[in-house]
Design an enzyme around this catalytic site. Structure first.
Site, PDB file in Angstrom:
ATOM      1  N   PRO A 164       0.819  -1.216   0.000  1.00  0.00           N
ATOM      2  CA  PRO A 164       0.000   0.000   0.000  1.00  0.00           C
ATOM      3  C   PRO A 164       0.853   1.266   0.000  1.00  0.00           C
ATOM      4  O   PRO A 164       1.913   1.317   0.627  1.00  0.00           O
ATOM      5  CB  PRO A 164      -0.824  -0.115   1.291  1.00  0.00           C
ATOM      6  N   GLU A 165       0.386   2.279  -0.712  1.00  0.00           N
ATOM      7  CA  GLU A 165       1.108   3.549  -0.791  1.00  0.00           C
ATOM      8  C   GLU A 165       0.817   4.403   0.431  1.00  0.00           C
ATOM      9  O   GLU A 165      -0.276   4.368   0.994  1.00  0.00           O
ATOM     10  CB  GLU A 165       0.693   4.295  -2.065  1.00  0.00           C
ATOM     11  N   ASP A 216      15.549   1.585   2.307  1.00  0.00           N
ATOM     12  CA  ASP A 216      14.353   0.966   1.733  1.00  0.00           C
ATOM     13  C   ASP A 216      14.704   0.104   0.534  1.00  0.00           C
ATOM     14  O   ASP A 216      14.262  -1.038   0.401  1.00  0.00           O
ATOM     15  CB  ASP A 216      13.357   2.044   1.306  1.00  0.00           C
TER      16      ASP A 216
END
Length: 489
Positions: A164-165, A216
Site C-alpha cells: 500500500p502507498e 528501503d
C-alpha cells in the site's frame, strides 16, 4: 498465435510471483496487454517481484550513517517487462478493482546518457498524471547515465502491487527494485545487488525528487525472508541478515494516516540534522570548503567520517550546548554557507529545528547497535534474547521520533495500545516507522502473539474508524529470486 509458457519451476515461497507469471502469460496470449500486438511473437517476458519493508529499527537515522534493521514483508510489487521495437515505454499499473493507470514515456527522454537528471525530473513533475511513472522509467535513465546501458528500443511494462502507498512500508522502493531486476535481466546489465539498491535510490532522489536514504531499496533487494536486513548507511554497507529468534515475531499495524498536516515533515527534519552536522563541524574546527553547488559544502572529517551517527552520545553531549534549538535558514546560510547534503536545500525563509533532529540519529544508532547485538549474542535462533530490553529500545525510538515532530495521533495511540497489552500478553515493543508523521507502527512480540496483535488493530479500528491493516509474514528480496523469464512456446 503467440503463446507464452512459464518456466518449469518457480522459486519456493513466493506464490504471488507464480500467480502473476501465469496471469501475465494469459494476458499476453489473449492479446490483453499493450505489448501483445507490437511484437513478432518471439520475445521473452521478464517477471520480477520486490517486497515492501517494515522499518523495525533505524528509520530516519539512515541519512546520517546509522545502522538500520529492516524486515522484508509479505506484500510485494510485481513487474512484467516485454522488449518491443517501439521507441517508448508503455507503462501500465493495475490497481484494485481492475482500475488501470497508464503512461507512455518517450525513449529519447530516458535513454539519453547525456541528458541531465533535472530535465527528466522536470518532465515527470510537469504533469501530475505521469509523476507515478518516474519510479519505473527513472530506472532506465539511471542505468543509461551510470552504467552506459544502451536502450535502442523501448518496452511494454505491466505493474501489480499489494504494497500500500503512503503507509510507511516503502511502496516506492518495491516498484523501483522490481523494475530494476526486470530491466537488468532483459538487457543483461551486470550489477551487483548493493549497487542496484544505490541506483534505485538515485531514481528516487534525482528523478522522483524524494530525499530518501538507501535503506528501503537495500531491504527490498537484499532482504531475506525471516531475517532483519542489517545495513550500515555509510553510505550503504550491507552487514548481512540477522535471523529473528524462533520465539519472536514482527508485525506492522497501519495507522490509516497517510500524511500529517501538522508538525514537522521528513524533509525539514533531515535538513535540520545536516545543518546540525555542519555546525558541529565548525565547533570541532574541521576544515570546510565550498561544495558542488550553492548551498553545499564539503567537510574534511577524519573524526566522524562525515556521519552524525559516528559521534556517539558522549561526544554529542560535549558539543550539545553549542547547537541552537532552531535557526532560520537565512541566518544559517550566511554563517555556514550550506550543508553536505546533495539532495536537499536549506530554504532561507524557513526556520528549522536543529538540536533535536541532530540528536536523533546519534542516539538511534546506539539503540540499533544494541538491538542487533542482543540478537546476535544469542547462541542460536532458538535462544531467547532480552525481549524486554529490545522492546524498551523501540519505545525510546518512538519517543525520539515524536520529539523531532514526526509523530501522529494514530501512531501514538497504536504504541499506547501495544504498551498497555504488555509482555503479559506477549507484546514487547512498538514504534513508528519510516519517515513518520503517520504510516505504520512496527511491533515486536512473541511469535505466538498474532491474535493479540490483531486484537490491538481491531481495538484501534473501532476507536478511530480507520482500517488498522495488519502486516504479517515475510518474503525474500528481489535479488534472492532474480527475474523469471517467460519464453514463447
Amino acid at each position: 498465435m503467440r503463446r507464452l509458457r512459464p518456466p518449469a519451476t518457480l522459486p519456493h515461497g513466493v506464490p504471488d510471483l507464480e500467480r502473476f507469471a501465469a496471469d501475465v502469460a494469459a494476458r499476453l496470449n489473449a492479446g490483453a496487454w499493450p505489448g501483445s500486438a507490437a511484437t513478432s511473437g518471439g520475445d521473452s517476458v521478464f517477471v520480477a517481484r520486490a517486497p515492501g519493508r517494515l522499518d523495525v529499527m533505524g528509520g530516519i537515522a539512515d541519512y546520517s550513517g546509522a545502522l538500520v534493521l529492516q524486515w522484508p514483508i509479505r506484500e510485494a510489487t510485481r513487474v512484467a517487462l516485454l522488449r518491443w521495437p517501439e521507441r517508448r515505454l508503455s507503462i501500465t499499473s493495475l490497481g484494485p478493482g481492475g482500475v488501470e493507470r497508464h503512461c507512455d514515456v518517450p525513449l529519447d527522454l530516458i535513454a539519453d546518457a547525456h541528458r541531465p537528471y533535472d530535465d527528466v525530473r522536470a518532465w515527470f513533475g510537469g504533469d501530475p498524471s505521469r509523476r507515478w511513472a518516474a519510479y519505473v522509467a527513472g530506472v532506465f535513465h539511471v542505468l543509461s547515465r551510470e552504467h552506459g546501458a544502451h536502450f535502442l528500443n523501448g518496452a511494454a511494462i505491466l505493474i501489480e502491487s499489494d504494497v500500500p502507498e503512503g503507509k510507511g512500508v516503502s511502496s516506492s522502493a518495491a516498484i523501483e527494485a522490481a523494475t530494476m531486476e526486470a530491466v537488468i535481466e532483459a538487457w543483461r546489465v551486470p550489477i551487483e545487488p548493493r549497487i542496484r539498491a544505490v541506483r534505485c535510490q538515485q531514481v528516487e532522489n534525482l528523478i522522483v525528487g524524494a530525499p530518501c536514504g538507501v535503506m528501503d531499496q537495500m531491504a527490498s533487494i537484499c532482504g531475506e525472508a525471516g531475517s532483519l536486513m542489517a545495513l550500515l548507511c555509510q553510505p550503504a554497507e550491507f552487514q548481512g541478515s540477522v535471523r529473528l529468534p524462533d520465539g519472536l515475531g514482527v508485525w506492522g499495524i497501519d495507522s490509516g494516516i497517510r500524511h500529517a498536516v501538522s508538525g514537522a515533515d521528513y524533509g525539514a527534519v533531515r535538513i535540520g540534522a545536516f545543518m546540525g552536522y555542519r555546525i558541529l563541524a565548525a565547533l570541532a574546527d574541521l576544515r570546510v570548503t565550498p561544495g558542488q553547488r550553492r548551498g553545499h559544502v564539503q567537510v574534511d572529517d577524519p573524526r566522524w567520517g562525515g556521519y552524525l551517527a559516528n559521534l556517539g552520545g558522549d561526544a554529542f553531549r560535549r558539543f550539545e550546548q553549542g547547537l541552537p534549538e532552531a535557526l532560520d535558514g537565512e541566518a544559517f546560510l550566511a554563517r555556514y554557507d550550506g550543508t553536505t547534503d546533495l539532495v536537499t536545500n536549506v530554504d532561507p525563509a524557513r526556520c528549522y529545528a536543529i538540536r533535536t533532529p541532530t540528536a536523533h540519529p546519534i542516539y538511534e544508532h546506539e539503540r540499533v547497535t544494541e538491538w542487533a547485538n542482543l540478537l546476535t549474542a544469542s547462541p542460536s535462533v532458538s535462544a531467547a534474547p532480552d525481549a524486554a530490553r529490545l522492546g524498551a529500545l523501540m519505545y525510546e525510538s518512538h519517543a525520539s521520533y515524536s520529539a523531532c515532530g514526526l509523530g501522529s495521533d494514530g501512531t501514538d495511540r497504536l504504541v499506547s495500545l501495544a504498551r498497555a497489552a504488555g509482555s503479559a500478553r506477549g507484546i514487547y515493543g512498538a514504534k513508528i516507522t519510516g519517515g513518520g508523521s503517520g504510516g505504520t507502527v512496527a511491533i515486536l512480540a512473541d511469535a505466538s502473539a498474532g491474535d493479540t496483535v490483531r486484537a490491538i488493530a481491531r481495538e484501534y479500528a473501532g476507536e478511530t474508524d480507520r482500517d488498522g491493516y495488519v502486516f504479517e509474514g515475510t518474503s525474500p528480496g528481489a535479488a534472492r529470486i532474480g527475474a523469471i523469464r517467460l519464453d514463447p512456446g
